[in-house]
Scaffold this motif. Sequence first.
Motif, short mmCIF file in Angstrom:
data_model
loop_
_atom_site.label_atom_id
_atom_site.label_comp_id
_atom_site.label_asym_id
_atom_site.label_seq_id
_atom_site.Cartn_x
_atom_site.Cartn_y
_atom_site.Cartn_z
N ILE A 1 2.33 -6.36 -0.72
CA ILE A 1 1.52 -6.08 -1.90
C ILE A 1 1.50 -4.60 -2.23
CG2 ILE A 1 -0.74 -6.34 -2.96
CD1 ILE A 1 0.74 -8.95 -2.50
N LEU A 2 1.23 -3.77 -1.24
CA LEU A 2 1.06 -2.34 -1.49
C LEU A 2 2.32 -1.69 -2.07
CD1 LEU A 2 -1.34 -0.46 -1.26
CD2 LEU A 2 -0.51 0.29 0.97
N PRO A 3 3.55 -2.00 -1.57
CA PRO A 3 4.73 -1.40 -2.20
C PRO A 3 4.92 -1.77 -3.66
CG PRO A 3 5.27 -2.23 -0.01
CD PRO A 3 3.90 -2.72 -0.33
N LEU A 4 4.39 -2.92 -4.09
CA LEU A 4 4.54 -3.35 -5.48
C LEU A 4 3.68 -2.53 -6.44
CD1 LEU A 4 4.61 -7.24 -5.02
CD2 LEU A 4 6.55 -5.71 -5.45
N VAL A 5 2.63 -1.92 -5.93
CA VAL A 5 1.72 -1.13 -6.78
C VAL A 5 1.89 0.36 -6.48
CG1 VAL A 5 0.06 -3.01 -7.05
CG2 VAL A 5 -0.19 -1.42 -5.14
N ARG A 6 3.08 0.75 -6.09
CA ARG A 6 3.33 2.16 -5.75
C ARG A 6 3.03 3.12 -6.90
NH1 ARG A 6 9.01 3.01 -3.17
NH2 ARG A 6 8.07 1.42 -1.80
N PRO A 7 3.38 2.78 -8.16
CA PRO A 7 3.01 3.69 -9.25
C PRO A 7 1.51 3.92 -9.37
CG PRO A 7 4.68 2.15 -9.99
CD PRO A 7 4.23 1.69 -8.64
#
Length: 285
Positions: free
Chosen positions: A196-202
Motif C-alpha cells: 500500500i505505502l509504495p502506491l501512495v509515494r507521491p
Amino acid sequence: MSAAEAVPLKKPKSIGKILLQVLLILVAVTQIYPLIWLAFFSLKDNSEIFSGDVAGFPKHFLWSNYTKALSEGHILTYFFNSVLVTAVSILLVLILSAMTGYAITRMNWKLSNLTMTIILLGMMVPIHAALLPLFMVLKNAGLLNTYWALIIPYVAFGIPMAVFILGSFFKGVPRELEEAAVIDGCGIYRTFFSIILPLVRPAVSTVAIFTFLSCWNELMFAVTFINKESYQTLTVGMMSMVGTYITQWGIIGAGLMITTIPTILIYLLLNKQVQQSMIAGAIKG
C-alpha cells in the motif's frame, strides 16, 4: 510532389499563447528575483548596502561573509539543530499519519469517521492559541530547552494535514490488492509497508515537503520554547545575529542564503513527485 510541399508548415503561434508565455516569464522572474537579490545582498558590506544601491550587483564579492557566518555566527550549530528537529519531525509525522490514515480509511470500525473528524479539527487550531498551553505543559514536563520542545508541537500540528492527504490517497487504492496480499499470506504490516505505502509515494513526498517547510521556517515555537543557544534553530539564530549597536547585514544575508539552500534542494529533488500527487488529487476530486 516537391520537397517543399512534403515538409509540413509550422503553424504560427497565436497571440494568446505568446501573451501567456510572456506572462509566465514575468511571473517566474518575479518569483526568482528575491532569491537573486538575497545572493547579491549576502556578498556586500554595510557601506555598499546603505550607499543607495541595495538591489544592485555587488562591486566586490565578499565571500568572507559566508565564512564569518559559519564561524562567528554559529550557523553550523543552528543548521544542525534545524536539520535534527526537522528530520525527526518529518519521520514521526509520516509514520504516525500514514498508519492513522490507513486505519481510518481501510479498516472497518465504528468510530472511524468520528476519529477522522476529530483529527481534522486540529487543522483549525492556530498555533497562537496553543502557545501558552503548550508552554505550560512543556514546562511542567521539564522539556523546555530540549529538542522535544519543538518536535512534539511540530508533529502534533503536522499530523492533521498529513492524515487528510494520505487518507484521500488510501481511499483510491483498490481493495483487491489487499485481498490478494492476504491470500498470499501477507500480514497487516507487510501489506501496508510493502504494497500500500509504495502506491501512495507521491502523497508521502507531498507530506514530507509540507512538513519540512512548516518546521524549517517556524519561528513562534522556536523562540518561545528554546532559550539556550546550543538548541536554537536557524530562524532564532538569524534573529540573534542582529546586534544591539552594530549589525553586519551582509553576514546576516549570508546566513539567510545558507538557510534557503536546503529548501531549494528539496524542491529540485521532489518537485516532480509533488506535481504527480497534485495531478492525482485533482483527478480523484
